[in-house]
Design an enzyme around this catalytic site. Sequence first.
Site, PDB file in Angstrom:
ATOM      1  N   LYS A 265       0.864  -1.188   0.000  1.00 41.02           N
ATOM      2  CA  LYS A 265       0.000   0.000   0.000  1.00 41.02           C
ATOM      3  C   LYS A 265       0.899   1.236   0.000  1.00 41.02           C
ATOM      4  CE  LYS A 265      -3.864  -2.114   2.509  1.00 41.02           C
ATOM      5  NZ  LYS A 265      -4.933  -1.946   1.506  1.00 41.02           N
ATOM      6  N   ARG A 340      -9.711 -12.296   2.106  1.00 43.75           N
ATOM      7  CA  ARG A 340     -10.432 -13.485   1.609  1.00 43.75           C
ATOM      8  C   ARG A 340      -9.578 -14.746   1.783  1.00 43.75           C
ATOM      9  NH1 ARG A 340     -10.859 -10.947  -4.326  1.00 43.75           N
ATOM     10  NH2 ARG A 340     -11.020  -9.109  -2.980  1.00 43.75           N
TER      11      ARG A 340
END
Length: 488
Positions: A265, A340
């Site tokens: 990020k 996920r």
Amino acid sequence: MVKCVFSTSFDGLVLVTQSHENLPSELEVLKAPLQDYGSVILGEEVVVLKVPGLPGNRLVFASTGPVNRDYDDIRRFSDAAEKGIKRALKAGMQRPLLLCPPHKDYNNSTLAAALGALHALYMPIEVREWKGKANELKVCVLGLWTAQEAEGRRLVEVANALESGRLACRDIGGSDPERMAAPRVADYVAELFKDSPVTVEVVSDLKTLEKEYPCLAAVNRCASSVPRHQGRVLKLQYCGEGPIQTTLMLVGKGITYDTGGADIKAGGHMAGMHRDKCGAAAVAGFFQIVAKLKPKHLKVIGSMAMVRNSVGSDCYVADEIVISRAGRRVRVGNTDAEGRMAMVDLLCEMKEKAENEINPELFTIATLTGHAIRAMGPNYSVTGEVLGDVFEVSTIRREDYEFHKGKSEYEDILQCNNLPSSATPRGHQSPSAFLIMTSGLDKHGVDSNKPLPYSHIDIAGSSGPFPGVPTGAPIVAMACNYILSDSL
């Protein structure tokens, strides 16, 4: 935490209502001073009035504003109460009495106001520990006025239970990545449920994590070399009295810090990523509500996927193929889609258990996608509006399944593309399809012999602002639906 009495032991009143003109007869004494200040009150949302004879000689009036427009909902009461309590704190109150008379169109306005006030009074666990304070609130006590004592006691019991769950959720979800690193979350949860009807099992062995939860282990691989950051799977269970009628099976995303991994990020987008554990925090918070209210005929099984998405020489990378617990070959497309991965094998385990449970309902809860915020805006969970824990409902479509199908003979499933979810069409819907396909839940659809109901709740928008305090979403909505549906 909350007292249900009206006495001079309080040092001020906080009144939450649409208009002082509609006060019930029991609060007639407040009408005259409010009428005297009518012009001031009409110009301000929250005002402090000096009223001799009242507890503390002070009255905070927090207007809800209009509540009868097409777009108004019960949050008008919780928002007003939050503002009113904040003003009371500025005025130096330490024993405020909250008054929110029932509204004819909102059956739970008083309870919603109490929850709004309690949200404003939360003291972060880091502050409590630093100051050595046992009290979780910023005041000594919060009083709640009701016309009937029995009703007041019921509301106090429910408010305290809901707030105890939200407090646990805020403690875990809002605390920094060291204070609530995975091993310390495990310690907190074990202490929280000590001597309660909730059992806790902690899985910490690296070999066990790799064998049972290979997708989670891939995310944990880099962090596992740092003992204080090593991943944990927390398993919780509650079994209520009487014949079980419903079994809730909850999996929460608990990314203690999300660097993005190898797909890092960049550009300042990493700040705030300690809040990526709010899904797992919600699981713990819901169990705390269950522990307090002890609902009958309900079984709850929960898993918290606590892992840090670190970056380093041993981090998992795009292009890797990981074989899931269900035996599906997953091609990693983006290491920043780690949530996920952390949840999917736990969901598969829940699927395996669900076949032997009574009326199972499976959920995953996660701060999963920025797309949920872009699509629905902040403050909304994506899948309850009884107490203002609001949802927007999305539907999984065939395109979501197509998106995650393997693109070559090497893999069965593509984990993600290489774009942020906010830049991907159907970016908050398709991860649900990934979870279904990779866990093997696609073998339990409506066309199967054993259909299993499954919902994914994306709380990326509703988990709360940063900087700021987590909201505790979606545990109040879930409690209203599965525990309090007959009493609210």
